[in-house]
Motif scaffolding. Structure first.
Motif, PDB file in Angstrom:
ATOM      1  N   TRP A 256      -7.212   7.766 -10.062  1.00  0.00           N
ATOM      2  CA  TRP A 256      -6.248   6.878  -9.412  1.00  0.00           C
ATOM      3  C   TRP A 256      -6.474   6.910  -7.900  1.00  0.00           C
ATOM      4  CZ3 TRP A 256      -0.281   7.264 -10.596  1.00  0.00           C
ATOM      5  CH2 TRP A 256       0.379   6.195 -10.011  1.00  0.00           C
ATOM      6  N   GLY A 257      -6.880   8.078  -7.393  1.00  0.00           N
ATOM      7  CA  GLY A 257      -7.175   8.206  -5.960  1.00  0.00           C
ATOM      8  C   GLY A 257      -8.307   7.294  -5.516  1.00  0.00           C
TER       9      GLY A 257
ATOM     10  N   GLY B 205      -8.964  -1.208   6.156  1.00  0.00           N
ATOM     11  CA  GLY B 205     -10.355  -1.000   6.531  1.00  0.00           C
ATOM     12  C   GLY B 205     -11.241  -2.216   6.512  1.00  0.00           C
ATOM     13  N   PHE B 206     -11.236  -2.955   5.410  1.00  0.00           N
ATOM     14  CA  PHE B 206     -12.163  -4.072   5.275  1.00  0.00           C
ATOM     15  C   PHE B 206     -11.897  -5.195   6.264  1.00  0.00           C
ATOM     16  CE2 PHE B 206     -13.425  -3.404   0.560  1.00  0.00           C
ATOM     17  CZ  PHE B 206     -14.411  -2.529   0.958  1.00  0.00           C
TER      18      PHE B 206
ATOM     19  N   PHE C 109       0.830  -1.202   0.000  1.00  0.00           N
ATOM     20  CA  PHE C 109       0.000   0.000   0.000  1.00  0.00           C
ATOM     21  C   PHE C 109       0.868   1.257   0.000  1.00  0.00           C
ATOM     22  CE2 PHE C 109      -1.809   3.536   2.367  1.00  0.00           C
ATOM     23  CZ  PHE C 109      -2.831   3.880   1.501  1.00  0.00           C
ATOM     24  N   TYR C 110       1.888   1.288   0.857  1.00  0.00           N
ATOM     25  CA  TYR C 110       2.732   2.480   0.925  1.00  0.00           C
ATOM     26  C   TYR C 110       3.534   2.691  -0.357  1.00  0.00           C
ATOM     27  CZ  TYR C 110       1.435   3.351   5.725  1.00  0.00           C
ATOM     28  OH  TYR C 110       0.718   3.645   6.858  1.00  0.00           O
TER      29      TYR C 110
ATOM     30  N   PHE D 201      -9.589   2.325  -2.409  1.00  0.00           N
ATOM     31  CA  PHE D 201     -10.016   0.932  -2.256  1.00  0.00           C
ATOM     32  C   PHE D 201      -8.851   0.033  -1.841  1.00  0.00           C
ATOM     33  CE2 PHE D 201     -13.735   2.392  -4.655  1.00  0.00           C
ATOM     34  CZ  PHE D 201     -14.724   1.884  -3.828  1.00  0.00           C
ATOM     35  N   HIS D 202      -7.651   0.344  -2.295  1.00  0.00           N
ATOM     36  CA  HIS D 202      -6.474  -0.399  -1.842  1.00  0.00           C
ATOM     37  C   HIS D 202      -6.301  -0.185  -0.339  1.00  0.00           C
ATOM     38  CE1 HIS D 202      -1.944  -1.437  -2.639  1.00  0.00           C
ATOM     39  NE2 HIS D 202      -2.489  -2.207  -1.711  1.00  0.00           N
ATOM     40  N   TRP D 203      -6.443   1.069   0.117  1.00  0.00           N
ATOM     41  CA  TRP D 203      -6.343   1.378   1.543  1.00  0.00           C
ATOM     42  C   TRP D 203      -7.403   0.610   2.335  1.00  0.00           C
ATOM     43  CZ3 TRP D 203      -9.967   3.728   4.745  1.00  0.00           C
ATOM     44  CH2 TRP D 203      -9.517   4.035   6.026  1.00  0.00           C
TER      45      TRP D 203
END
Length: 114
Positions: free
Chosen positions: A70-71, A83-84, A24-25, A76-78
């Motif tokens: 892209w944001g 989160g999920f 993610f980073y 959704f990647h975050w």
């Protein structure tokens, strides 16, 4: 209550989590650097022609479109990494299964008591 994991299983689970966070980073850093570069190129292209002043160019949707779309993917990647997991991850599934099993046991016990 968490299931009992062996040390090796705990290590593998933690290693996967670290890999997901690192991914993610890396995605976030690419997002920032690539979008800054793209925005500068677009702003330069718009202002070098005499069609746009800088103030008009800075408000042009092309400057922000990559950041926006892209944001959305980055968001959704975050969610997938941070989160999920707490809402619909494995621990949530296990808790829900135990909760439903307990409800079934409670219903069965009520029927048997009657």
């Amino acid at each position: 209550m968490e299931p009992n994991y062996t040390k090796e299983q705990q290590y593998l689970k933690a290693k996967k989590r670290v890999k997901d966070i690192k991914g993610f980073y890396s995605h976030l850093m690419a997002y920032i650097f690539v979008n800054i570069f793209i925005s500068i190129v677009i702003l330069y292209g718009l202002t070098s022609s005499e069609d746009f002043s800088f103030s008009e160019a800075i408000r042009h949707f092309g400057v922000y479109s990559t950041w926006l779309f892209w944001g959305i993917g980055l968001f959704f990647h975050w969610l997938g990494v941070f989160g999920f997991g707490s809402f619909i991850g494995k621990s949530w599934e296990e808790k829900k299964i135990k909760e439903l099993m307990k409800e079934d046991d409670d219903r069965s016990n009520k029927i048997l008591r009657k």
